[in-house]
Motif scaffolding. Structure first.
Motif, PDB file in Angstrom:
ATOM      1  N   LEU A  73       0.857  -1.188   0.000  1.00 21.42           N
ATOM      2  CA  LEU A  73       0.000   0.000   0.000  1.00 21.42           C
ATOM      3  C   LEU A  73       0.890   1.234   0.000  1.00 21.42           C
ATOM      4  O   LEU A  73       1.805   1.361   0.818  1.00 21.42           O
ATOM      5  N   VAL A  74       0.597   2.152  -0.919  1.00 20.34           N
ATOM      6  CA  VAL A  74       1.286   3.443  -0.970  1.00 20.34           C
ATOM      7  C   VAL A  74       0.333   4.510  -0.432  1.00 20.34           C
ATOM      8  O   VAL A  74      -0.835   4.571  -0.835  1.00 20.34           O
ATOM      9  N   THR A  75       0.831   5.313   0.491  1.00 23.21           N
ATOM     10  CA  THR A  75       0.052   6.417   1.063  1.00 23.21           C
ATOM     11  C   THR A  75       0.788   7.718   0.795  1.00 23.21           C
ATOM     12  O   THR A  75       2.008   7.795   0.976  1.00 23.21           O
ATOM     13  N   GLN A  76       0.048   8.737   0.364  1.00 22.99           N
ATOM     14  CA  GLN A  76       0.649  10.038   0.084  1.00 22.99           C
ATOM     15  C   GLN A  76      -0.146  11.132   0.800  1.00 22.99           C
ATOM     16  O   GLN A  76      -1.375  11.147   0.746  1.00 22.99           O
ATOM     17  N   GLN A  77       0.579  12.014   1.461  1.00 21.96           N
ATOM     18  CA  GLN A  77      -0.027  13.165   2.124  1.00 21.96           C
ATOM     19  C   GLN A  77       0.450  14.429   1.427  1.00 21.96           C
ATOM     20  O   GLN A  77       1.652  14.611   1.203  1.00 21.96           O
ATOM     21  N   ILE A  78      -0.483  15.290   1.077  1.00 23.30           N
ATOM     22  CA  ILE A  78      -0.185  16.575   0.449  1.00 23.30           C
ATOM     23  C   ILE A  78      -0.666  17.660   1.400  1.00 23.30           C
ATOM     24  O   ILE A  78      -1.865  17.729   1.701  1.00 23.30           O
ATOM     25  N   ALA A  79       0.251  18.480   1.921  1.00 23.86           N
ATOM     26  CA  ALA A  79      -0.097  19.480   2.932  1.00 23.86           C
ATOM     27  C   ALA A  79       0.381  20.853   2.459  1.00 23.86           C
ATOM     28  O   ALA A  79       1.554  21.043   2.132  1.00 23.86           O
ATOM     29  N   LEU A  80      -0.537  21.825   2.449  1.00 25.27           N
ATOM     30  CA  LEU A  80      -0.256  23.173   1.951  1.00 25.27           C
ATOM     31  C   LEU A  80      -0.285  24.172   3.096  1.00 25.27           C
ATOM     32  O   LEU A  80      -1.155  24.114   3.967  1.00 25.27           O
ATOM     33  N   THR A  81       0.695  25.093   3.105  1.00 24.81           N
ATOM     34  CA  THR A  81       0.652  26.262   3.981  1.00 24.81           C
ATOM     35  C   THR A  81       0.767  27.502   3.093  1.00 24.81           C
ATOM     36  O   THR A  81       0.848  27.402   1.863  1.00 24.81           O
ATOM     37  N   GLU A  82       0.807  28.672   3.709  1.00 25.11           N
ATOM     38  CA  GLU A  82       0.855  29.894   2.920  1.00 25.11           C
ATOM     39  C   GLU A  82       2.125  29.997   2.084  1.00 25.11           C
ATOM     40  O   GLU A  82       2.131  30.664   1.048  1.00 25.11           O
ATOM     41  N   THR A 124       4.522  13.856   1.475  1.00 28.85           N
ATOM     42  CA  THR A 124       5.045  12.743   2.253  1.00 28.85           C
ATOM     43  C   THR A 124       4.460  11.452   1.680  1.00 28.85           C
ATOM     44  O   THR A 124       3.269  11.399   1.368  1.00 28.85           O
ATOM     45  N   MET A 125       5.290  10.444   1.535  1.00 28.68           N
ATOM     46  CA  MET A 125       4.814   9.194   0.957  1.00 28.68           C
ATOM     47  C   MET A 125       5.432   8.012   1.694  1.00 28.68           C
ATOM     48  O   MET A 125       6.562   8.082   2.181  1.00 28.68           O
ATOM     49  N   SER A 126       4.677   6.927   1.764  1.00 28.76           N
ATOM     50  CA  SER A 126       5.187   5.690   2.349  1.00 28.76           C
ATOM     51  C   SER A 126       4.666   4.514   1.546  1.00 28.76           C
ATOM     52  O   SER A 126       3.613   4.587   0.902  1.00 28.76           O
ATOM     53  N   VAL A 127       5.438   3.431   1.581  1.00 32.24           N
ATOM     54  CA  VAL A 127       4.967   2.160   1.033  1.00 32.24           C
ATOM     55  C   VAL A 127       5.147   1.121   2.128  1.00 32.24           C
ATOM     56  O   VAL A 127       6.190   1.047   2.773  1.00 32.24           O
ATOM     57  N   GLU A 128       4.092   0.357   2.360  1.00 32.78           N
ATOM     58  CA  GLU A 128       4.106  -0.620   3.439  1.00 32.78           C
ATOM     59  C   GLU A 128       3.575  -1.955   2.935  1.00 32.78           C
ATOM     60  O   GLU A 128       2.881  -2.025   1.912  1.00 32.78           O
ATOM     61  N   THR A 129       3.919  -2.993   3.660  1.00 34.52           N
ATOM     62  CA  THR A 129       3.453  -4.332   3.332  1.00 34.52           C
ATOM     63  C   THR A 129       3.119  -5.061   4.616  1.00 34.52           C
ATOM     64  O   THR A 129       3.701  -4.783   5.678  1.00 34.52           O
ATOM     65  N   TYR A 130       2.183  -5.984   4.510  1.00 31.14           N
ATOM     66  CA  TYR A 130       1.856  -6.849   5.635  1.00 31.14           C
ATOM     67  C   TYR A 130       2.229  -8.300   5.334  1.00 31.14           C
ATOM     68  O   TYR A 130       1.940  -9.193   6.123  1.00 31.14           O
ATOM     69  N   GLU A 131       2.884  -8.497   4.178  1.00 29.96           N
ATOM     70  CA  GLU A 131       3.235  -9.850   3.754  1.00 29.96           C
ATOM     71  C   GLU A 131       4.725  -9.916   3.437  1.00 29.96           C
ATOM     72  O   GLU A 131       5.557  -9.671   4.305  1.00 29.96           O
TER      73      GLU A 131
END
Length: 263
Positions: free
Chosen positions: A111-120, A126-133
């Motif tokens: 699973l790839v998760t990406q966070q996009i955070a904006l300030t002024e 930020t991104m991660s890739v994780e596995t449970y197997e």
């Protein structure tokens, strides 16, 4: 949640996020001025589960050799999550979190998760890739297309101080040798052991710094309309030469921040 386009706002900064089109940042406007190229090759797309080219699309994991589709013959390039529809996990006015499953042709569940955070005055990805197997090698990075000019202003300049340049062979892949950084134009990978730090300056308009704790950045400025500054967790062909292992206990994580100021 749906994968409809998302608009983030903070002060006079506005980012468009496109979950349905590769989880990319489709646009970034500061004071109404678009910083990212539009059109065919546009915005900023995430690169996973590899960055840049894999030689002939093949990588080895232990005794097993895996073949990826040759989407840039004779190589495979930039992973494939940029071609997938991502799911929207969470949205606030200035932040979005997206997820994307690793599926065929990738041989491992993840699973790839990406966070996009904006300030002024900044955008943080930020991104991660994780596995449970099964554990597997992977890379993460981002590929932005920054406009070469903003409106009718002068063209952007790119400034950075790299410790080395990965020597590039005729096949556009690192040879394994490190050389002193050479003048551009570039389609090259540079090493920054203290973290990526590259400054883009549009004279009399805007200064933007791309920073990341990662040690590698690809700089690509051979196109007329745009320049690319790509922080990543390893060099091109890194699944073979500098693999980072994703395990059930330890995901692979990366982050980059673009910070700007008006001139």
């Amino acid at each position: 949640m749906s994968n409809e386009p998302i608009t983030l706002t903070a002060g006079d900064a506005e980012a468009t996020v496109l979950p349905g089109n590769g989880g990319r940042v489709g646009g970034l406007r500061v004071g109404g001025v678009e910083l990212l190229r539009q059109g065919d090759r546009y915005g900023c797309f995430p690169m996973a589960p590899w960055c840049g080219r894999i030689r002939e699309g093949r990588f080895r994991d232990g005794a097993t050799v895996h073949q990826m589709p040759l989407n840039s013959p004779p190589h495979a390039i930039h992973g494939f999550v940029r071609d997938a529809a991502w799911r929207t996990a969470r949205v606030t006015p200035a932040e979005a979190v997206l997820t994307c499953d690793l599926t065929d042709p990738w041989p491992y569940p993840g699973l790839v998760t990406q966070q996009i955070a904006l300030t002024e005055d900044a955008l943080t990805l930020t991104m991660s890739v994780e596995t449970y197997e099964s554990s597997f090698p992977a890379q993460l990075g981002w590929h932005p297309w920054f406009n070469r000019t903003l409106g009718d202003g002068a063209g952007v300049t790119i400034a950075f101080d790299a410790a080395w340049q990965e020597e590039r062979g005729a096949d556009h892949l690192p040879t394994g040798e490190r050389v002193d950084p050479r003048p551009g134009p570039w389609d090259d990978c540079f090493g920054m052991p203290d973290g990526v730090d590259v400054t883009l300056t549009w004279p009399e308009r805007l200064e933007l710094t791309v920073t990341s704790p990662e040690r590698w950045v690809v700089v690509y400025d051979e196109q007329e309309a745009a320049v690319c500054v790509e922080p990543q967790t390893g060099p091109p062909n890194g699944l073979n030469t500098a693999p980072r292992l994703v395990t059930p206990l330890e995901p692979l994580e990366a982050t980059t921040t673009w910070r700007w100021r008006r001139l």
